[in-house]
Design an enzyme around this catalytic site. Structure first.
Site, mmCIF file in Angstrom:
data_model
loop_
_atom_site.group_PDB
_atom_site.id
_atom_site.type_symbol
_atom_site.label_atom_id
_atom_site.label_comp_id
_atom_site.label_asym_id
_atom_site.label_seq_id
_atom_site.Cartn_x
_atom_site.Cartn_y
_atom_site.Cartn_z
ATOM 1 N NE ARG A 180 -3.679 -2.280 0.061
ATOM 2 C CZ ARG A 180 -3.445 -3.376 -0.704
ATOM 3 N NH1 ARG A 180 -2.317 -3.382 -1.547
ATOM 4 N NH2 ARG A 180 -4.051 -4.475 -0.540
ATOM 5 C CB SER A 229 -8.380 -0.962 4.892
ATOM 6 O OG SER A 229 -8.820 -2.199 4.424
ATOM 7 C CD GLU A 299 -4.755 0.442 3.203
ATOM 8 O OE1 GLU A 299 -4.599 -0.500 3.854
ATOM 9 O OE2 GLU A 299 -5.388 0.483 2.122
HETATM 10 C C1 LIG Z 1 -15.551 0.613 0.340
HETATM 11 C C2 LIG Z 1 -13.839 1.003 -0.105
HETATM 12 C C3 LIG Z 1 -13.411 -0.354 -0.402
HETATM 13 C C4 LIG Z 1 -11.645 -0.213 -0.676
HETATM 14 N N1 LIG Z 1 -11.041 -1.499 -0.819
HETATM 15 C C5 LIG Z 1 -10.008 -1.339 -0.983
HETATM 16 C C6 LIG Z 1 -8.976 -2.459 -1.545
HETATM 17 O O1 LIG Z 1 -9.612 -3.590 -1.849
HETATM 18 N N2 LIG Z 1 -7.650 -2.381 -2.021
HETATM 19 C C7 LIG Z 1 -7.225 -1.080 -1.671
HETATM 20 O O2 LIG Z 1 -5.998 -1.005 -2.001
HETATM 21 N N3 LIG Z 1 -7.649 -0.071 -1.555
HETATM 22 C C8 LIG Z 1 -9.026 -0.107 -1.363
HETATM 23 N N4 LIG Z 1 -9.652 1.161 -0.907
HETATM 24 C C9 LIG Z 1 -9.041 2.362 -0.886
HETATM 25 C C10 LIG Z 1 -8.873 3.257 -2.036
HETATM 26 O O3 LIG Z 1 -9.931 2.944 -2.706
HETATM 27 C C11 LIG Z 1 -7.585 3.096 -2.823
HETATM 28 O O4 LIG Z 1 -6.536 3.466 -1.806
HETATM 29 C C12 LIG Z 1 -7.416 3.978 -3.916
HETATM 30 O O5 LIG Z 1 -6.420 3.471 -4.707
HETATM 31 C C13 LIG Z 1 -7.531 5.525 -3.711
HETATM 32 O O6 LIG Z 1 -7.605 5.958 -4.940
HETATM 33 P P1 LIG Z 1 -8.391 7.320 -4.892
HETATM 34 O O7 LIG Z 1 -8.521 7.970 -6.398
HETATM 35 O O8 LIG Z 1 -9.818 7.507 -4.178
HETATM 36 O O9 LIG Z 1 -7.332 8.288 -3.949
HETATM 37 P P2 LIG Z 1 -7.436 9.305 -2.988
HETATM 38 O O10 LIG Z 1 -8.078 8.620 -1.828
HETATM 39 O O11 LIG Z 1 -8.059 10.578 -3.611
HETATM 40 O O12 LIG Z 1 -5.792 9.721 -2.783
HETATM 41 C C14 LIG Z 1 -5.190 8.623 -2.197
HETATM 42 C C15 LIG Z 1 -3.533 8.963 -2.407
HETATM 43 O O13 LIG Z 1 -3.209 8.799 -3.481
HETATM 44 C C16 LIG Z 1 -2.824 10.222 -3.965
HETATM 45 N N5 LIG Z 1 -2.999 10.302 -5.622
HETATM 46 C C17 LIG Z 1 -4.328 10.354 -6.057
HETATM 47 N N6 LIG Z 1 -4.369 10.526 -7.153
HETATM 48 C C18 LIG Z 1 -3.050 10.899 -7.613
HETATM 49 C C19 LIG Z 1 -2.187 11.338 -8.774
HETATM 50 N N7 LIG Z 1 -2.911 11.136 -10.035
HETATM 51 N N8 LIG Z 1 -0.871 11.354 -8.769
HETATM 52 C C20 LIG Z 1 -0.306 10.965 -7.557
HETATM 53 N N9 LIG Z 1 -0.998 10.816 -6.330
HETATM 54 C C21 LIG Z 1 -2.232 10.720 -6.498
HETATM 55 C C22 LIG Z 1 -3.248 11.213 -3.095
HETATM 56 O O14 LIG Z 1 -2.549 12.412 -3.081
HETATM 57 C C23 LIG Z 1 -3.081 10.325 -1.855
HETATM 58 O O15 LIG Z 1 -2.150 10.274 -1.290
HETATM 59 C C24 LIG Z 1 -11.012 1.099 -0.616
HETATM 60 C C25 LIG Z 1 -11.885 2.320 -0.169
HETATM 61 C C26 LIG Z 1 -13.285 2.141 0.075
HETATM 62 C C27 LIG Z 1 -14.181 3.413 0.478
#
Ligand SMILES: Cc1cc2nc3c(=O)[nH]c(=O)nc-3n(C[C@H](O)[C@H](O)[C@H](O)COP(=O)(O)OP(=O)(O)OC[C@H]3O[C@@H](n4cnc5c(N)ncnc54)[C@H](O)[C@@H]3O)c2cc1C
EC number: 1.3.1.98
Length: 308
Positions: A180, A229, A299
């Site tokens: 992660r 998570s 996380e």
């Molecule tokens: C119901 C639910 C289930 C989930 N299940 C999982 C799972 O099974 N596995 C898992 O790994 N995660 C899971 N997640 C967490 C989440 O979906 C992941 O971490 C996802 O990758 C975050 O993407 P995001 O676009 O929402 O990023 P954000 O939450 O908006 O940002 C997360 C991080 O990524 C960075 N970021 C975003 N976009 C960019 C970019 N273009 N360039 C550089 N940095 C960037 C941000 O600065 C921040 O540090 C879950 C979340 C929820 C709500």
């Protein structure tokens, strides 16, 4: 709501060729899954990668830059974020395509869309993205994964723009992936990525995607205001089991609650502030430490500043 000084007029004057949208004091809560937190001093939605490079190149160095995806892994604190928050839009960064065994995507594309693009091209191995509700940008930064696979297993290379506006390419090894986490320069904004799929029967891929979806619906509170998570699994342990054993299932602080369904998920029950959610998370950490001696690591990313 506390407001930041409006820098839009002076920045627009200094960037006459800017094509993206630049807004002042824009609420961030609607842009996150938790639906909490204060505003961004500036919210910039670039038109495309060239526009992003131009903006960053011209932006005064003392202005902080934060990038967000769809906020599925974020707590934005109640006092908001000074500086610029960059959110990539579907128009300039949302494309997906497949060629041979390679799937390409802009980083605003939802993980789910990338799984779909791979399935449509008869490419397996990316089904795990079907159940992760973030963007590819978030997946690259978080090394997002599920069902025994993670971004590290499928990424060929990523493109990114650095704080000075220049374009970079990073191989899988240069992304410095671990659980992660990506060790790539935290200032990089990922703009696109290429993934390797494995030619596979479409029905098998679809069945795997359905299974990913079914498992999620029954095991996670996917319809709540949550951040996924909350804590990383410590080596050889499950965070949820440690949280449950410490008696935290259902625990509340203000409008925030530890999910009854999956106790590594925190929930905004409707009226939570970011402070409630973060305090609840810290309370869980302290109780788990007392009970098992293990220090859980967040996380979820927490960004911005608390209210004074
Ligand atoms: C119901 C639910 C289930 C989930 N299940 C999982 C799972 O099974 N596995 C898992 O790994 N995660 C899971 N997640 C967490 C989440 O979906 C992941 O971490 C996802 O990758 C975050 O993407 P995001 O676009 O929402 O990023 P954000 O939450 O908006 O940002 C997360 C991080 O990524 C960075 N970021 C975003 N976009 C960019 C970019 N273009 N360039 C550089 N940095 C960037 C941000 O600065 C921040 O540090 C879950 C979340 C929820 C709500």
């Amino acid at each position: 709501m506390a407001l930041f000084p409006d820098l839009v007029p002076e920045l627009k004057a200094a960037m006459p060729q800017l094509r993206g949208r630049l807004l002042a004091n824009e609420p961030l809560a609607p842009l996150t899954w938790f639906r909490v937190g204060g505003p961004a001093q500036l919210l910039f939605t670039p038109a495309d990668a060239d526009d992003l490079g131009y903006f960053l190149g011209a932006l005064p160095r003392d202005i902080d830059v934060t990038v967000v995806g769809v906020g599925s892994n974020l707590i934005v604190r109640d006092g908001g974020l000074p500086g610029v928050v960059i959110r990539l839009g579907g128009r300039g960064f949302g494309e997906t395509s497949a060629d041979g065994d390679v799937v390409s995507a802009g980083t605003a594309a939802l993980d789910k869309r990338v799984a779909e693009a791979a399935a449509n091209a008869g490419l397996g191995g990316l089904e795990f993205y079907h159940g992760i509700p973030g963007t590819i940008g978030g997946a690259l930064r978080m090394n997002a994964g599920a069902n025994g696979r993670e971004t590290k297993d499928v990424l060929i290379e990523a493109s990114a723009i650095s704080r000075d506006g220049t374009l970079h390419r990073l191989s899988n090894a240069e992304m410095g992936f671990s659980y992660r986490h990506s060790g790539a320069d935290p200032a990089l904004i990922f703009t696109s990525a290429r993934f390797r799929g494995e030619p596979m029967d479409r029905a098998t891929i679809r069945a795997r995607m359905d299974e990913v979806q079914r498992h999620r619906e029954t095991a996670q509170p996917v319809r709540e205001k949550t951040g996924g998570s909350t804590f990383k699994n410590p080596p050889g342990q499950s965070a949820w089991k440690l949280i449950d054993a410490a008696g935290c299932r259902g625990l509340r602080v203000g409008g925030a609650q530890v999910s009854e369904m999956h106790c590594n998920f925190l929930i905004n029950t409707g009226s939570a502030t970011a402070q409630d959610i973060e305090t609840l998370g810290d309370t869980v950490r302290a109780r788990v430490k007392d009970h098992s001696g293990i220090e859980l690591q967040w996380e979820i990313k927490r960004i911005g500043r608390a209210l004074d």
